[in-house]
Design a protein around this motif. Structure first.
Motif, PDB file in Angstrom:
ATOM      1  N   ILE A   1       0.756  -1.233  -0.002  1.00 13.67           N
ATOM      2  CA  ILE A   1      -0.059   0.092   0.151  1.00 13.67           C
ATOM      3  C   ILE A   1       0.915   1.157  -0.021  1.00 13.67           C
ATOM      4  CG2 ILE A   1      -1.690   1.283   1.330  1.00 13.67           C
ATOM      5  CD1 ILE A   1      -2.814  -1.307   2.611  1.00 13.67           C
ATOM      6  N   SER A   2       0.753   2.085  -0.851  1.00 14.47           N
ATOM      7  CA  SER A   2       1.110   3.460  -0.859  1.00 14.47           C
ATOM      8  C   SER A   2       0.087   4.510  -0.183  1.00 14.47           C
ATOM      9  CB  SER A   2       1.625   3.944  -1.967  1.00 14.47           C
ATOM     10  OG  SER A   2       1.952   5.475  -2.083  1.00 14.47           O
ATOM     11  N   ASN A   3       0.251   4.822   0.769  1.00 12.90           N
ATOM     12  CA  ASN A   3      -0.652   6.081   1.232  1.00 12.90           C
ATOM     13  C   ASN A   3      -0.397   7.212   0.552  1.00 12.90           C
ATOM     14  OD1 ASN A   3      -2.848   7.148   2.910  1.00 12.90           O
ATOM     15  ND2 ASN A   3      -1.679   7.431   4.630  1.00 12.90           N
ATOM     16  N   CYS A   4      -1.284   7.537  -0.266  1.00 12.90           N
ATOM     17  CA  CYS A   4      -0.972   8.443  -1.328  1.00 12.90           C
ATOM     18  C   CYS A   4      -0.657   9.848  -0.761  1.00 12.90           C
ATOM     19  CB  CYS A   4      -2.168   8.701  -2.320  1.00 12.90           C
ATOM     20  SG  CYS A   4      -1.832   9.686  -3.589  1.00 12.90           S
ATOM     21  N   PRO A   5       0.438  10.348  -1.430  1.00  8.55           N
ATOM     22  CA  PRO A   5       1.027  12.010  -1.158  1.00  8.55           C
ATOM     23  C   PRO A   5       0.436  12.930  -1.981  1.00  8.55           C
ATOM     24  CG  PRO A   5       2.633  10.807  -2.166  1.00  8.55           C
ATOM     25  CD  PRO A   5       1.735   9.710  -2.045  1.00  8.55           C
ATOM     26  N   GLN A   6      -0.344  12.623  -2.831  1.00 10.20           N
ATOM     27  CA  GLN A   6      -0.840  13.579  -4.072  1.00 10.20           C
ATOM     28  C   GLN A   6      -1.317  14.797  -3.340  1.00 10.20           C
ATOM     29  OE1 GLN A   6      -0.549  15.339  -6.875  1.00 10.20           O
ATOM     30  NE2 GLN A   6      -0.401  13.316  -7.956  1.00 10.20           N
ATOM     31  N   LEU A   7      -0.704  15.881  -3.706  1.00  8.97           N
ATOM     32  CA  LEU A   7      -1.375  17.176  -3.255  1.00  8.97           C
ATOM     33  C   LEU A   7      -1.969  18.055  -4.370  1.00  8.97           C
ATOM     34  CD1 LEU A   7       1.828  18.193  -1.348  1.00  8.97           C
ATOM     35  CD2 LEU A   7      -0.381  17.699  -0.286  1.00  8.97           C
ATOM     36  N   ASN A   8      -1.777  17.585  -5.629  1.00  6.59           N
ATOM     37  CA  ASN A   8      -2.342  18.326  -6.898  1.00  6.59           C
ATOM     38  C   ASN A   8      -3.617  18.215  -7.277  1.00  6.59           C
ATOM     39  OD1 ASN A   8       0.503  19.673  -7.555  1.00  6.59           O
ATOM     40  ND2 ASN A   8       1.026  17.333  -7.548  1.00  6.59           N
ATOM     41  N   ASN A   9      -4.511  17.207  -6.800  1.00  8.00           N
ATOM     42  CA  ASN A   9      -5.983  16.725  -7.302  1.00  8.00           C
ATOM     43  C   ASN A   9      -6.518  16.522  -5.746  1.00  8.00           C
ATOM     44  OD1 ASN A   9      -6.350  13.988  -6.881  1.00  8.00           O
ATOM     45  ND2 ASN A   9      -4.861  13.753  -8.772  1.00  8.00           N
ATOM     46  N   PRO A  10      -7.943  16.556  -5.786  1.00  8.49           N
ATOM     47  CA  PRO A  10      -8.774  16.380  -4.727  1.00  8.49           C
ATOM     48  C   PRO A  10      -8.551  15.058  -4.181  1.00  8.49           C
ATOM     49  CG  PRO A  10     -10.143  17.125  -6.484  1.00  8.49           C
ATOM     50  CD  PRO A  10      -8.742  17.067  -6.931  1.00  8.49           C
ATOM     51  N   CYS A  11      -8.018  14.267  -4.492  1.00  5.33           N
ATOM     52  CA  CYS A  11      -8.248  12.599  -4.296  1.00  5.33           C
ATOM     53  C   CYS A  11      -7.790  12.474  -2.746  1.00  5.33           C
ATOM     54  CB  CYS A  11      -7.082  11.858  -5.179  1.00  5.33           C
ATOM     55  SG  CYS A  11      -5.398  11.752  -4.708  1.00  5.33           S
ATOM     56  N   ASN A  12      -6.908  13.449  -2.032  1.00 10.36           N
ATOM     57  CA  ASN A  12      -6.828  13.303  -0.714  1.00 10.36           C
ATOM     58  C   ASN A  12      -7.092  14.608   0.169  1.00 10.36           C
ATOM     59  OD1 ASN A  12      -5.326  11.009  -0.874  1.00 10.36           O
ATOM     60  ND2 ASN A  12      -3.481  12.106  -1.648  1.00 10.36           N
ATOM     61  N   GLY A  13      -8.008  15.466  -0.734  1.00  9.01           N
ATOM     62  CA  GLY A  13      -8.478  16.768  -0.107  1.00  9.01           C
ATOM     63  C   GLY A  13      -7.525  17.745  -0.070  1.00  9.01           C
ATOM     64  N   PHE A  14      -6.435  17.457  -1.000  1.00  8.98           N
ATOM     65  CA  PHE A  14      -5.180  18.572  -0.954  1.00  8.98           C
ATOM     66  C   PHE A  14      -4.480  18.375   0.439  1.00  8.98           C
ATOM     67  CE2 PHE A  14      -8.272  20.155  -4.093  1.00  8.98           C
ATOM     68  CZ  PHE A  14      -7.488  19.899  -5.278  1.00  8.98           C
ATOM     69  N   ASN A  15      -4.693  17.436   1.217  1.00 11.22           N
ATOM     70  CA  ASN A  15      -4.154  17.269   2.487  1.00 11.22           C
ATOM     71  C   ASN A  15      -4.029  15.838   2.876  1.00 11.22           C
ATOM     72  OD1 ASN A  15      -3.307  18.033   5.299  1.00 11.22           O
ATOM     73  ND2 ASN A  15      -5.259  17.904   5.926  1.00 11.22           N
ATOM     74  N   PRO A  16      -2.770  15.170   2.441  1.00 13.04           N
ATOM     75  CA  PRO A  16      -3.066  13.701   2.779  1.00 13.04           C
ATOM     76  C   PRO A  16      -2.620  13.501   4.355  1.00 13.04           C
ATOM     77  CG  PRO A  16      -1.269  14.381   1.162  1.00 13.04           C
ATOM     78  CD  PRO A  16      -1.888  15.638   1.696  1.00 13.04           C
TER      79      PRO A  16
END
Length: 213
Positions: free
Chosen positions: A188-203
């Motif tokens: 599992i990668s606990n996603c670090p994405q900051l550029n789209n709303p998949c993490n609410g812009f706040n992982p």
């Protein structure tokens, strides 16, 4: 399909908190049950599954989607391998649906989708590469990193057949739970994405729990 679990967290044989941007790598034996819990809500958990005996046999989005006739995963979905072998069954789900099509963030996709300056941002692929480098005992190599499941991620399919990344439909405490039908390795990668709303812009963190029965 929303389905709650009767399993109690205090009876889990293992509980692991996975910080935002970190990874989880572990073995799940046939009959054991894994829960991924969205601790604070709106957090994507990019997940890969492998046969514990042969890493060349791994989760297959194509086989899973074809056999169940649905691009989304929820309670009752059976996750299938590249040999069309049932690997795990989702037995509880309080989120509602999970993405099989959106893929995982990488330096290349960050560059293409967002900006050249985003190339060096941490990505799910980076987390997977780190995990397999730090744990060679699992026998997973770079070529074994294939298509993944995005648990809790909301990726609607448009009428034109495209994909969009939208605000998550999860919430604090939501979870997905699956029972292993064969011995598997979970990455599992606990996603670090900051550029789209998949993490609410706040992982934020997720929690991984395992029950023996």
């Amino acid at each position: 399909m929303l389905t709650e679990s009767a399993r109690l967290p205090e009876e889990a044989s293992d509980r692991t908190t996975v910080p935002a941007g970190d990874y989880y790598l572990g073995r799940l034996n046939a009959g054991q049950t894994l829960r991924i819990l969205d601790s604070e809500g709106n957090q994507a958990a990019d997940t890969l599954f492998y046969s514990a005996d042969d890493s060349s046999e791994r989760y297959s989005a194509a086989d899973t989607i074809r056999e169940q006739g649905n691009v989304y995963l929820t309670a009752g979905s059976v996750l299938r391998s590249t040999r069309n072998t049932p690997m795990l069954e989702i037995v509880a789900d309080t989120c509602g649906r999970h993405d099989t099509l959106g893929g995982a963030c990488a330096s290349e996709s960050n560059t293409v989708r967002y900006d050249l300056e985003k190339r060096c941002m941490h990505s799910c692929r980076d987390s997977w590469m780190l995990a397999i480098a730090e744990h060679p005992e699992y026998g997973i190599g770079k070529r074994d990193i294939g298509h993944n499941i995005n648990f809790f991620m909301n990726v609607p399919v448009t009428e034109a057949g495209g994909l969009t990344f939208e605000d998550g439909i999860s919430a604090p405490g939501k979870y997905v739970e699956m029972t292993a039908l064969m011995d598997v390795v979970v990455l599992i990668s606990n996603c670090p994405q900051l550029n789209n709303p998949c993490n609410g812009f706040n992982p934020t963190p997720v929690e991984v729990l395992v029950w023996d029965h």
